[in-house]
Design a protein around this motif. Structure first.
Motif, PDB file in Angstrom:
ATOM      1  N   ALA A 231      50.610  44.007  50.670  1.00 16.74           N
ATOM      2  CA  ALA A 231      50.418  43.366  49.367  1.00 16.74           C
ATOM      3  C   ALA A 231      49.054  43.796  48.833  1.00 16.74           C
ATOM      4  O   ALA A 231      48.136  44.052  49.610  1.00 16.74           O
ATOM      5  CB  ALA A 231      50.486  41.846  49.487  1.00 16.74           C
ATOM      6  N   TYR A 232      48.961  43.895  47.520  1.00 22.69           N
ATOM      7  CA  TYR A 232      47.663  44.223  46.930  1.00 22.69           C
ATOM      8  C   TYR A 232      47.476  43.438  45.645  1.00 22.69           C
ATOM      9  O   TYR A 232      48.433  43.026  44.989  1.00 22.69           O
ATOM     10  CB  TYR A 232      47.512  45.727  46.673  1.00 22.69           C
ATOM     11  N   ARG A 233      46.203  43.210  45.315  1.00 18.14           N
ATOM     12  CA  ARG A 233      45.812  42.560  44.063  1.00 18.14           C
ATOM     13  C   ARG A 233      44.655  43.342  43.467  1.00 18.14           C
ATOM     14  O   ARG A 233      43.649  43.561  44.127  1.00 18.14           O
ATOM     15  CB  ARG A 233      45.382  41.106  44.292  1.00 18.14           C
ATOM     16  N   ILE A 234      44.816  43.754  42.227  1.00 22.78           N
ATOM     17  CA  ILE A 234      43.771  44.502  41.519  1.00 22.78           C
ATOM     18  C   ILE A 234      43.469  43.769  40.216  1.00 22.78           C
ATOM     19  O   ILE A 234      44.385  43.469  39.438  1.00 22.78           O
ATOM     20  CB  ILE A 234      44.224  45.944  41.222  1.00 22.78           C
ATOM     21  N   TYR A 235      42.196  43.457  39.990  1.00 21.94           N
ATOM     22  CA  TYR A 235      41.825  42.758  38.763  1.00 21.94           C
ATOM     23  C   TYR A 235      41.512  43.770  37.665  1.00 21.94           C
ATOM     24  O   TYR A 235      40.658  44.652  37.834  1.00 21.94           O
ATOM     25  CB  TYR A 235      40.609  41.861  38.997  1.00 21.94           C
ATOM     26  N   CYS A 236      42.232  43.669  36.553  1.00 21.11           N
ATOM     27  CA  CYS A 236      42.017  44.569  35.419  1.00 21.11           C
ATOM     28  C   CYS A 236      41.088  43.867  34.429  1.00 21.11           C
ATOM     29  O   CYS A 236      41.517  42.957  33.699  1.00 21.11           O
ATOM     30  CB  CYS A 236      43.348  44.898  34.749  1.00 21.11           C
ATOM     31  N   GLU A 237      39.827  44.279  34.419  1.00 22.52           N
ATOM     32  CA  GLU A 237      38.830  43.587  33.606  1.00 22.52           C
ATOM     33  C   GLU A 237      39.121  43.700  32.109  1.00 22.52           C
ATOM     34  O   GLU A 237      38.898  42.751  31.357  1.00 22.52           O
ATOM     35  CB  GLU A 237      37.436  44.136  33.908  1.00 22.52           C
ATOM     36  N   LEU A 261      49.364  34.271  50.053  1.00 21.97           N
ATOM     37  CA  LEU A 261      48.128  33.958  50.770  1.00 21.97           C
ATOM     38  C   LEU A 261      46.927  34.555  50.043  1.00 21.97           C
ATOM     39  O   LEU A 261      45.898  33.893  49.852  1.00 21.97           O
ATOM     40  CB  LEU A 261      48.201  34.494  52.199  1.00 21.97           C
ATOM     41  N   MET A 262      47.043  35.812  49.598  1.00 24.59           N
ATOM     42  CA  MET A 262      45.947  36.480  48.908  1.00 24.59           C
ATOM     43  C   MET A 262      45.637  35.789  47.572  1.00 24.59           C
ATOM     44  O   MET A 262      44.474  35.694  47.161  1.00 24.59           O
ATOM     45  CB  MET A 262      46.281  37.959  48.694  1.00 24.59           C
ATOM     46  N   GLN A 263      46.667  35.279  46.901  1.00 28.06           N
ATOM     47  CA  GLN A 263      46.450  34.559  45.649  1.00 28.06           C
ATOM     48  C   GLN A 263      45.689  33.267  45.901  1.00 28.06           C
ATOM     49  O   GLN A 263      44.757  32.921  45.173  1.00 28.06           O
ATOM     50  CB  GLN A 263      47.802  34.260  44.989  1.00 28.06           C
ATOM     51  N   ALA A 295      46.221  38.863  58.530  1.00 29.40           N
ATOM     52  CA  ALA A 295      45.693  39.214  57.211  1.00 29.40           C
ATOM     53  C   ALA A 295      44.421  38.434  56.920  1.00 29.40           C
ATOM     54  O   ALA A 295      43.416  39.000  56.470  1.00 29.40           O
ATOM     55  CB  ALA A 295      46.752  38.935  56.147  1.00 29.40           C
ATOM     56  N   ARG A 296      44.460  37.136  57.181  1.00 31.97           N
ATOM     57  CA  ARG A 296      43.290  36.316  56.883  1.00 31.97           C
ATOM     58  C   ARG A 296      42.089  36.734  57.737  1.00 31.97           C
ATOM     59  O   ARG A 296      40.951  36.798  57.256  1.00 31.97           O
ATOM     60  CB  ARG A 296      43.601  34.831  57.104  1.00 31.97           C
TER      61      ARG A 296
END
Length: 331
Positions: A231-237, A261-263, A295-296
């Motif tokens: 899973a991945y999360r990328i913040y688009c500024e 979990l990442m959220q 992961a944690r």
């Protein structure tokens, strides 16, 4: 979400007593609901329960996610999230108001069981009414190899090769190849001959996600894993939104749980991959616990989230600051 209308109750029990109340309630709920009850992160007191309308073939289902703060149940309400693709607008507000009402009517008491049964009552009413069934397409027909529960959380499973899928996502951009980010490997967890290991890389574009996955699959041991969940999360500024996705790789609902979990931990610009090497013994729901713990642990190790000890220190400092401020205002 916290309750907008909730009010605090003076702390009537010591921290140890409050902690024991939480433990007793969690043990009871786990016993009552069995595999429908899921521990997302034991250290952070994050739990999830799948609730349905009790029909032989349920039409209406919902996942209730709760985080138990240190002061629950004597002084603070649980923080909650309601997850269901059909739950929108008026339906959401009515259900949220019902949960808040239960909390206010039972201040200082354990309320999770009351919440679960209230949600079930709403789902049963929907099943018995003329409401049309939720129009939800099945996202997976995979058989869960361990016969465990199936939570559909925040992620549509990808059935194609994840690298091919990322090729499609990144093909629209003509960017030059980006530098391969550093890849870190966490400590493995072994249970009944199954081994779980997390891998982490900082990423800011889907192209970097693709490169990291390609690099990991060059490792014969990782490539031979039974599952490589990611899973991945990328913040688009520029848009102030998150670009995020997940992949089960055959371990039904595991990618959604990992992304969830990442959220909750509010991490971003990071890719987490958890490899599982199946050892021949079915682990049931324990496998999800190991995936999330791996992961944690790696997120803590590389400072994406504070450790439990650091969180406790910060909480202590906050309490001391509040006390000091109170003394100043009294004088």
């Amino acid at each position: 979400m916290p309750f907008p209308g909730s009010r605090r109750v003076p702390m009537a029990a010591g921290d140890a007593e409050v902690a024991q109340q939480q433990i007793d309630e969690i043990e009871a709920l786990s016993s009552i609901y069995g595999e429908d009850w899921c521990v997302v992160d034991e250290d952070e007191k994050i739990y999830c329960i799948k609730i349905n309308d009790c029909l032989d073939q349920p039409k209406w289902t919902l996942c209730l996610q709760v985080i138990l703060p240190p002061g629950y149940p004597t002084a603070e309400p649980p923080i909650y999230q309601l997850n269901a693709p059909w739950l929108r607008g008026q339906d959401y507000m009515e259900l949220a108001n019902s949960l808040e009402e239960i909390y206010i009517q039972n201040l200082g008491e354990s309320i999770l069981y009351l919440w679960v049964e209230k949600i079930r009552e709403v789902l049963i009413e929907k099943a018995q009414s003329s409401d049309p069934e939720p129009n939800i397409k099945k996202t997976s027909e995979e058989v869960d190899e361990d016969g465990g529960d199936d939570f559909d959380l925040d992620c549509q499973p990808i059935h194609e090769d994840p690298i091919k899928m990322l090729n499609y996502i990144t093909s629209e951009s003509q960017e030059v190849d980006e530098e391969l980010p550093p890849i870190h490997h966490g400590n493995p967890i072994t249970d009944r001959r199954s081994t779980f290991q997390a891998h982490l890389a900082p990423v800011v574009t889907p192209r970097q996600v693709k490169r990291v996955l390609e690099k990991l699959y060059e490792n014969k041991k990782i490539a031979s894993a039974t599952h490589n969940i990611h899973a991945y999360r990328i913040y688009c500024e520029d848009k102030q939104t998150f670009l995020q996705d997940c992949e089960d790789d055959g371990e039904t609902a595991a990618g959604g749980r990992l992304l969830h979990l990442m959220q909750i931990l509010n991490v971003h610009n990071v890719l987490v991959v958890v490899s599982r090497w199946y050892g021949g013994i079915l682990l049931g729901p324990d496998r999800f616990k190991h995936i999330n713990n791996c992961a944690r642990n790696v997120l803590v190790e590389y400072n994406y989230v504070p450790s439990v000890e650091e969180s406790s220190k910060q909480t202590g400092k906050s309490k001391k600051t509040r006390k000091d401020n109170k003394k100043r205002t009294e004088h």
